[in-house]
Design a protein around this motif. Structure first.
Motif, mmCIF file in Angstrom:
data_model
loop_
_atom_site.group_PDB
_atom_site.id
_atom_site.type_symbol
_atom_site.label_atom_id
_atom_site.label_comp_id
_atom_site.label_asym_id
_atom_site.label_seq_id
_atom_site.Cartn_x
_atom_site.Cartn_y
_atom_site.Cartn_z
ATOM 1 N N UNK A 1 26.466 25.200 2.269
ATOM 2 C CA UNK A 1 27.025 24.046 1.562
ATOM 3 C C UNK A 1 27.201 24.421 0.103
ATOM 4 N N UNK A 2 27.989 23.634 -0.599
ATOM 5 C CA UNK A 2 28.195 23.889 -2.028
ATOM 6 C C UNK A 2 26.866 23.837 -2.789
ATOM 7 N N UNK A 3 25.996 22.902 -2.396
ATOM 8 C CA UNK A 3 24.692 22.786 -3.054
ATOM 9 C C UNK A 3 23.841 24.010 -2.744
ATOM 10 N N UNK A 4 23.880 24.488 -1.492
ATOM 11 C CA UNK A 4 23.114 25.674 -1.111
ATOM 12 C C UNK A 4 23.588 26.898 -1.888
ATOM 13 N N UNK A 5 24.914 27.047 -2.031
ATOM 14 C CA UNK A 5 25.454 28.190 -2.755
ATOM 15 C C UNK A 5 25.031 28.154 -4.224
ATOM 16 N N UNK A 6 25.011 26.953 -4.810
ATOM 17 C CA UNK A 6 24.555 26.803 -6.189
ATOM 18 C C UNK A 6 23.083 27.169 -6.313
ATOM 19 N N UNK A 7 22.244 26.667 -5.376
ATOM 20 C CA UNK A 7 20.800 26.974 -5.399
ATOM 21 C C UNK A 7 20.562 28.465 -5.231
ATOM 22 N N UNK A 8 21.376 29.109 -4.360
ATOM 23 C CA UNK A 8 21.214 30.553 -4.143
ATOM 24 C C UNK A 8 21.568 31.324 -5.402
ATOM 25 N N UNK A 9 22.658 30.925 -6.061
ATOM 26 C CA UNK A 9 23.078 31.627 -7.275
ATOM 27 C C UNK A 9 22.060 31.450 -8.399
ATOM 28 N N UNK A 10 21.555 30.240 -8.603
ATOM 29 C CA UNK A 10 20.650 29.968 -9.720
ATOM 30 C C UNK A 10 19.246 30.504 -9.467
ATOM 31 N N UNK A 11 18.764 30.442 -8.212
ATOM 32 C CA UNK A 11 17.455 31.005 -7.858
ATOM 33 C C UNK A 11 16.272 30.325 -8.521
ATOM 34 N N UNK A 12 16.393 29.030 -8.853
ATOM 35 C CA UNK A 12 15.296 28.334 -9.542
ATOM 36 C C UNK A 12 14.021 28.317 -8.706
ATOM 37 N N UNK A 13 14.163 28.198 -7.400
ATOM 38 C CA UNK A 13 13.004 28.107 -6.500
ATOM 39 C C UNK A 13 12.120 29.348 -6.608
ATOM 40 N N UNK A 14 12.721 30.524 -6.513
ATOM 41 C CA UNK A 14 11.937 31.759 -6.555
ATOM 42 C C UNK A 14 11.418 32.026 -7.968
ATOM 43 N N UNK A 15 12.162 31.569 -8.967
ATOM 44 C CA UNK A 15 11.717 31.731 -10.344
ATOM 45 C C UNK A 15 10.411 30.970 -10.592
ATOM 46 N N UNK A 16 10.331 29.744 -10.089
ATOM 47 C CA UNK A 16 9.109 28.938 -10.249
ATOM 48 C C UNK A 16 7.925 29.571 -9.518
ATOM 49 N N UNK A 17 8.173 30.120 -8.321
ATOM 50 C CA UNK A 17 7.106 30.767 -7.564
ATOM 51 C C UNK A 17 6.580 31.990 -8.313
#
Length: 343
Positions: free
Chosen positions: A316-332
């Protein structure tokens, strides 16, 4: 007592006693014969009023230079002063958005196209508190068939390809991120980012000096607002419009796969760099551990999206944005980095 009065009955502007202490104006009239000064004063007022009415002053000057010749030199100097203030001002973004929307709507009207360009202003989109996507163009006036346009008159914005993106560095806007974010935030079919030739990073110009296309990401258009040249904007928009009208869903989105694989290859190369780091300096064990933990997080993160992609055939467009930004892995990684620093 007011210097300027309007005679409503005669529709006439009347000036009372008037003095002006301005070196540019004095030098101009000082070079004229006394018999011509009154006529030139009236013409100067007329040109000035036209300039104020014509918000696109650069375009106005271009249209009148041949007719007025050297008499425009003073006005050009004033324009250069205004241009300098524009580039140093935080309001340049809003001015650019207004200008681009106006240019597009004039183009639609001249070509009898039913599209319309709408400023989003401070309105958030699909993403919470997110205003990315300055202009929404409704194709054929249909609210569900949209092209998102982001205006970036900012030299700090780089191209930001997926293979150069370091998600552990604090978030910075790039052409890639703004295109993906605009698409997700405005739920558009295609996104377009506009730069001005005088305010654009070299990484953008190396990619394109006119119109560029990033498959599955969007279009890049370079305009020259000071010359009133918006041809690249129109070209990019019409290409985006063709895609919006004719794009069909496919079973497997190969271009998105390229984005995923490119990131994975980049991260594999980082793991190889760890081996070199170990061989060169054993004293860097703590840094090595950080790199290993970072790479392990990245591999899990990439695997999650690759698995999702292979199961559904797209993101999805939201998934592609999340993948590009990588905020999730950055916080971990921040939590892991804190523990390693305490060793």
């Amino acid at each position: 007592m007011s210097t300027l009065k309007l005679n409503q009955k005669l529709k006439r502007v009347e000036l009372q006693k008037f003095e002006l202490d301005n070196e540019i104006v004095f030098n101009y009239f000082d070079k004229l014969p006394a018999s011509e000064r009154d006529e030139k004063l009236v013409r100067a007022l007329y040109i000035g009023v036209l300039a104020l009415m014509e918000d696109r002053i650069s375009s106005f000057l271009a249209k009148t230079t041949n007719e007025l010749g050297t008499e425009l030199e003073s006005l050009k100097m004033l324009f250069e002063m205004k241009k300098e203030l524009f580039y140093k001002s935080t309001i340049k973004g809003a001015l650019a958005e207004d200008e681009i929307a106006e240019v597009l709507n004039e183009f639609f009207q001249s070509k009898k196209i039913k599209d319309r360009a709408l400023l989003t202003g401070n309105a958030a989109g699909e993403l919470a508190k997110n205003k990315t996507g300055d202009i929404i163009c409704e194709v054929n006036g249909e609210p569900d068939l949209k092209i998102a346009i982001e205006c970036k008159f900012d030299k700090s914005v780089k191209l930001g390809t997926i293979d150069t993106k370091d998600i552990f560095i604090r978030k910075t806007d790039t052409a890639w991120s703004q295109l993906i974010e605009s698409n997700a935030n405005r739920n558009s079919k295609v996104s377009l980012i506009v730069f001005d030739i005088s305010l654009v990073d070299n990484s953008i110009l190396k990619f394109t000096e006119n119109v560029g296309f990033i498959p599955e990401i969007g279009f890049v258009a370079i305009i020259d607002s000071q010359k009133g040249d918006y041809n690249n904007l129109v070209i990019a928009y019409m290409l985006a419009r063709d895609i919006a009208l004719n794009a069909k869903e496919v079973e497997l989105d190969k271009d998105v796969l390229v984005v995923l694989v490119t990131r994975i290859i980049k991260d594999i190369n980082e793991i190889k760099a760890i081996k070199t780091l170990v061989e060169k300096n054993i004293d860097n064990n703590k840094e090595i551990l950080k790199q290993i933990e970072k790479s392990m997080l990245l591999m899990d993160f990439n695997q999650k999206y690759l698995t999702q992609f292979l199961q559904t055939g797209t993101l999805t467009k939201k998934d592609l944005l999340d993948f590009y930004m990588g905020e999730e892995v950055k916080d971990q990684y921040k939590l892991i980095e804190k523990d390693l620093n305490e060793l």
